[in-house]
Write a protein that holds these residues in place. Sequence first.
Motif, PDB file in Angstrom:
ATOM      1  N   VAL A   1       0.825  -1.208   0.000  1.00 35.70           N
ATOM      2  CA  VAL A   1       0.000   0.000   0.000  1.00 35.70           C
ATOM      3  C   VAL A   1       0.857   1.256   0.000  1.00 35.70           C
ATOM      4  CG1 VAL A   1      -1.772   1.289   1.241  1.00 35.70           C
ATOM      5  CG2 VAL A   1      -1.843  -1.219   1.171  1.00 35.70           C
ATOM      6  N   ALA A   2       1.901   1.228   0.798  1.00 37.34           N
ATOM      7  CA  ALA A   2       2.732   2.414   0.924  1.00 37.34           C
ATOM      8  C   ALA A   2       3.426   2.753  -0.390  1.00 37.34           C
ATOM      9  CB  ALA A   2       3.769   2.212   2.012  1.00 37.34           C
ATOM     10  N   GLU A   3       3.703   1.752  -1.215  1.00 39.50           N
ATOM     11  CA  GLU A   3       4.494   2.005  -2.402  1.00 39.50           C
ATOM     12  C   GLU A   3       3.677   2.357  -3.635  1.00 39.50           C
ATOM     13  OE1 GLU A   3       7.350  -0.957  -3.156  1.00 39.50           O
ATOM     14  OE2 GLU A   3       8.612  -0.211  -1.529  1.00 39.50           O
ATOM     15  N   MET A   4       2.368   2.324  -3.485  1.00 41.24           N
ATOM     16  CA  MET A   4       1.543   2.610  -4.642  1.00 41.24           C
ATOM     17  C   MET A   4       1.376   4.110  -4.833  1.00 41.24           C
ATOM     18  SD  MET A   4      -1.264  -0.216  -5.226  1.00 41.24           S
ATOM     19  CE  MET A   4      -2.491   0.375  -4.107  1.00 41.24           C
ATOM     20  N   VAL A   5       1.205   4.477  -6.087  1.00 42.19           N
ATOM     21  CA  VAL A   5       0.947   5.883  -6.372  1.00 42.19           C
ATOM     22  C   VAL A   5      -0.237   5.940  -7.334  1.00 42.19           C
ATOM     23  CG1 VAL A   5       2.684   5.920  -8.200  1.00 42.19           C
ATOM     24  CG2 VAL A   5       1.897   8.057  -7.204  1.00 42.19           C
ATOM     25  N   GLU A   6      -1.065   6.927  -7.125  1.00 44.86           N
ATOM     26  CA  GLU A   6      -2.250   7.054  -7.960  1.00 44.86           C
ATOM     27  C   GLU A   6      -1.830   7.356  -9.400  1.00 44.86           C
ATOM     28  OE1 GLU A   6      -6.163   9.614  -7.718  1.00 44.86           O
ATOM     29  OE2 GLU A   6      -5.239   9.384  -5.719  1.00 44.86           O
ATOM     30  N   ALA A   7      -2.562   6.798 -10.341  1.00 42.96           N
ATOM     31  CA  ALA A   7      -2.158   6.993 -11.740  1.00 42.96           C
ATOM     32  C   ALA A   7      -3.383   7.027 -12.646  1.00 42.96           C
ATOM     33  CB  ALA A   7      -1.227   5.858 -12.182  1.00 42.96           C
ATOM     34  N   GLU A   8      -3.218   7.738 -13.764  1.00 42.12           N
ATOM     35  CA  GLU A   8      -4.225   7.645 -14.822  1.00 42.12           C
ATOM     36  C   GLU A   8      -3.495   7.549 -16.144  1.00 42.12           C
ATOM     37  OE1 GLU A   8      -6.487  11.197 -13.865  1.00 42.12           O
ATOM     38  OE2 GLU A   8      -5.360  12.346 -15.347  1.00 42.12           O
ATOM     39  N   TRP A   9      -4.063   6.792 -17.066  1.00 38.44           N
ATOM     40  CA  TRP A   9      -3.337   6.600 -18.313  1.00 38.44           C
ATOM     41  C   TRP A   9      -4.270   6.306 -19.490  1.00 38.44           C
ATOM     42  CZ3 TRP A   9      -3.582   3.100 -14.338  1.00 38.44           C
ATOM     43  CH2 TRP A   9      -4.000   1.803 -14.630  1.00 38.44           C
ATOM     44  N   TYR A  10      -3.688   6.538 -20.682  1.00 41.23           N
ATOM     45  CA  TYR A  10      -4.339   6.152 -21.938  1.00 41.23           C
ATOM     46  C   TYR A  10      -3.455   5.096 -22.561  1.00 41.23           C
ATOM     47  CZ  TYR A  10      -7.048  10.393 -21.322  1.00 41.23           C
ATOM     48  OH  TYR A  10      -7.872  11.353 -20.817  1.00 41.23           O
ATOM     49  N   ASP A  11      -4.073   4.052 -23.106  1.00 40.38           N
ATOM     50  CA  ASP A  11      -3.234   2.956 -23.592  1.00 40.38           C
ATOM     51  C   ASP A  11      -2.785   3.140 -25.037  1.00 40.38           C
ATOM     52  OD1 ASP A  11      -5.500   2.453 -25.018  1.00 40.38           O
ATOM     53  OD2 ASP A  11      -6.017   0.583 -23.980  1.00 40.38           O
ATOM     54  N   GLY A  12      -3.227   4.203 -25.693  1.00 39.56           N
ATOM     55  CA  GLY A  12      -2.791   4.418 -27.077  1.00 39.56           C
ATOM     56  C   GLY A  12      -3.563   3.566 -28.064  1.00 39.56           C
ATOM     57  N   LEU A  13      -4.614   2.845 -27.576  1.00 42.95           N
ATOM     58  CA  LEU A  13      -5.443   2.029 -28.475  1.00 42.95           C
ATOM     59  C   LEU A  13      -6.841   2.613 -28.617  1.00 42.95           C
ATOM     60  CD1 LEU A  13      -4.433  -1.542 -27.283  1.00 42.95           C
ATOM     61  CD2 LEU A  13      -3.700  -0.331 -29.345  1.00 42.95           C
ATOM     62  N   THR A  14      -7.390   3.052 -27.500  1.00 42.29           N
ATOM     63  CA  THR A  14      -8.659   3.765 -27.556  1.00 42.29           C
ATOM     64  C   THR A  14      -8.509   5.054 -26.761  1.00 42.29           C
ATOM     65  OG1 THR A  14      -9.749   3.076 -25.516  1.00 42.29           O
ATOM     66  CG2 THR A  14      -9.771   1.514 -27.351  1.00 42.29           C
ATOM     67  N   ALA A  15      -9.537   5.906 -26.882  1.00 40.32           N
ATOM     68  CA  ALA A  15      -9.469   7.188 -26.191  1.00 40.32           C
ATOM     69  C   ALA A  15      -9.953   7.074 -24.745  1.00 40.32           C
ATOM     70  CB  ALA A  15     -10.299   8.221 -26.949  1.00 40.32           C
ATOM     71  N   ARG A  16     -10.206   5.884 -24.310  1.00 38.99           N
ATOM     72  CA  ARG A  16     -10.752   5.713 -22.964  1.00 38.99           C
ATOM     73  C   ARG A  16      -9.684   5.947 -21.897  1.00 38.99           C
ATOM     74  NH1 ARG A  16     -13.220   0.190 -20.708  1.00 38.99           N
ATOM     75  NH2 ARG A  16     -13.229   0.826 -18.525  1.00 38.99           N
ATOM     76  N   LYS A  17     -10.060   6.725 -20.904  1.00 38.70           N
ATOM     77  CA  LYS A  17      -9.111   7.008 -19.824  1.00 38.70           C
ATOM     78  C   LYS A  17      -9.157   5.880 -18.800  1.00 38.70           C
ATOM     79  CE  LYS A  17      -8.399  11.204 -17.622  1.00 38.70           C
ATOM     80  NZ  LYS A  17      -8.933  12.285 -16.784  1.00 38.70           N
ATOM     81  N   ARG A  18      -7.983   5.479 -18.333  1.00 34.93           N
ATOM     82  CA  ARG A  18      -7.943   4.426 -17.315  1.00 34.93           C
ATOM     83  C   ARG A  18      -7.383   5.021 -16.039  1.00 34.93           C
ATOM     84  NH1 ARG A  18      -8.761  -0.150 -20.442  1.00 34.93           N
ATOM     85  NH2 ARG A  18      -8.682   0.482 -22.625  1.00 34.93           N
ATOM     86  N   THR A  19      -7.968   4.623 -14.918  1.00 31.22           N
ATOM     87  CA  THR A  19      -7.481   5.130 -13.636  1.00 31.22           C
ATOM     88  C   THR A  19      -7.158   3.958 -12.741  1.00 31.22           C
ATOM     89  OG1 THR A  19      -9.757   5.285 -12.879  1.00 31.22           O
ATOM     90  CG2 THR A  19      -8.749   7.308 -13.681  1.00 31.22           C
TER      91      THR A  19
END
Lengths: 368, 384
Positions: free
Chosen positions: A17-35
């Motif tokens: 838990v301590a080592e995780m960091v919040e992230a959001e990304w796009y995979d370059g395949l669709t325009a859908r945002k991933r969190t």
Amino acid sequence: MAKVCWTRSIWVRSSFVAEMVEAEWYDGLTARKRTGHASLSGSVLLLREDDGTQTALPLQDLRFVERRPEGPVLSLNDNRGFRLRLLGTIPPDLAERLPGESRYGHWIDRLGLPKAAALFAGISAVALAAVLTLPNWLGPLIPQSWERRAGDAVIGDMGNTLCHSEFGDPALKQLAAAIDPERPVTRVDIANIDMVNAVALPGGRVVVFDGLVQEAESADELAGVIAHEIGHVRERHVMQALLRQFGLSILLGGINSDVGSGIFGIASTSYTRSAEREADEYARERLAAADISPLGAAAFFERLKKEHGDGPDWAAWVASHPVPSERQKQFERAAQKGADYRPALSEQDFGALKTMCDEDEDVEEFYF
Amino acid sequence: MDGMAGGFGGDGGAPSGGDPANADGGPASAFVFEGTWREFAPIAFTNLLLTIVTLGIYRFWATTRERQYLWSRSRFIDEHLEWTGLGKELFFGFLMVAVLFGIPVLVLQFVVEALMIQGYPGLGAALMVAMVLTIFYLSGVARYRALRYRLGRTHWRGIRGGSYDPGFRYGLSYMWKYAVGYLAMGLMVPWAMVSLWNERWGHMSFGQLRFSGQADFSPVMKRYLLFYLAPLILLIVGFLAIGAVALGIGAAGEFDRKELAWGALGGLIAIGFVAFYLLWGLAYLFFYAKYLRVVIGEMRLGDDISFGFSATTKDWFRLILGDVGLVLVTLGVGWIFLSYRHWKFFITYVEAYGVIDPDALMQSDTPMAKHGEGLLDAFDMGAI
Ligand SMILES: [Zn+2]
């Protein structure tokens, strides 16, 4: 996307838990945002989406994009559409493994901007100096026969614009021979061009324009001009100018894409001041050896000075050569009192030169 | 699902259901520029420094850094654009053009000159014409490929644009359409401009969605005719004015300051000369502003997205006046901020309307051009 693989196994550690960091990304395949969350796992960055799917990204494939107030933005080397934003504090062990920031480009970032700028400036100065000075060394090393062949290939016999006449040809030959008796390559001609100018072209060809012949009041004046142009040929200035122009157009091609300014441009306008001085010195030397008075040349420069501004004809000569007044004085000083000067040509021969282009019936008018 | 499959767009746009841009009470435009010149200044100045010390070679990387910043501060709906081009792509593009195009042109230039000197002016002129035609053709191709390159390096939500067509046929279109435009005494130039715009964008796509341009040239004709006839109108007005003043001076008969009056007339003519070019330029601006509004206003992406551009002649005039003022006041240094100003201008006035579903927007599978805008660079046509 070959290097992004989906994994099912979830790797859990006690400090997960301590080592995780919040992230959001796009995979370059669709325009859908991933969190979801990102965490370090050996040599890969694990992206765990909120719905549980996991993506593993090899750390060496990550590329730094920019630093935003909320955190770094990363991409993948082989998938430019991929975008990963890390939000919030990044655990130190992960921060250390992320690709370094790049701002100006790899080399500059590594050196630091001031050092890199100084280094580039130094290299540029050396390159510029080399391009400006090396031709002076290289020019004379190129065999004159090469230059002549290249010059002939480009210029040939200048179409049918060179004037010839029964008495003019031998008179011109006599004048050139008096100035430079050993001339191995130089050819002197009068061209049917109504401009006050004379040029030394590649291949050891000196061309005096008819406009200048008409302007000259004595054969001595003409001798001064021809001696100067032969000076350019003998000192290999034509080749030097060609090489310098070539070097500059390559070196400065980055700034100015307008490369190349043509044969006449190179031959007539790009001699350096020191080349002009050398040609003048050569002219004075040869005039003295041929017992021709340098006062003719001086008189010619004086008239140039007086009539400068009268018309565009004069501008051509003045623009490509040093200030006439300075040169006039030097030619005046070269005159030796009590020397036994003879006219460069007899009145009759000089007259033959003046009428040469009129008499030549099949000569053509030159047009640019 | 990000809740952005709803409508977006400014005035007159679709109802804004789940539009995040509207939800937080922000500006209603789909395109928003969020950069500041203070952020841009360090980029511009270091670019200038590095470009100078590298004798211009750094300018490809400089352009890239500039675009990275400008794109990243341009928001479309809820996400910023991203410029993913690299300096080395532009550099190799330039090198390629220098080798494949620059050197042949240089050699040909010499050959033409040699032919002229050696007395074959006909052959020389023919070669010259062939060269000019080739350059004409390539400048059309260059425009096309630069647009393709820029779309291919512009990402939004990880999706990029592109084109399947390399643009060599477009070069031919460019040639014949402009030829027709000019041959009709210049009257068909607007038709050429509009139809080429439509053709160019018709080959472009973003993600799997195709762009299309359906603009008609007739709405811009009135303004074009004004620009076309402006020199004539201005000349007549000018001559009438000068004539009137001259007559006045002549008729005034004997008075001491006659020379002064004629001098003033000379000054008036000089002012008239400057005014002539200013007004003519203004007439062109008047046309160009309308032209861009028309061609962008008739553009679509896929079936559901349409575009608009709202800059008026006054906006353009202010932009150019600002450019000139900035460059003059800073003794030329302000020149490095022009790209910033132009991009901001473009993003501010461009608008998009419609509905977009991010789940359905798929990555473009158009081929990626490996090199940058070499040709465009060589012809010095880079707009930004
Ligand atoms: Zn000279």
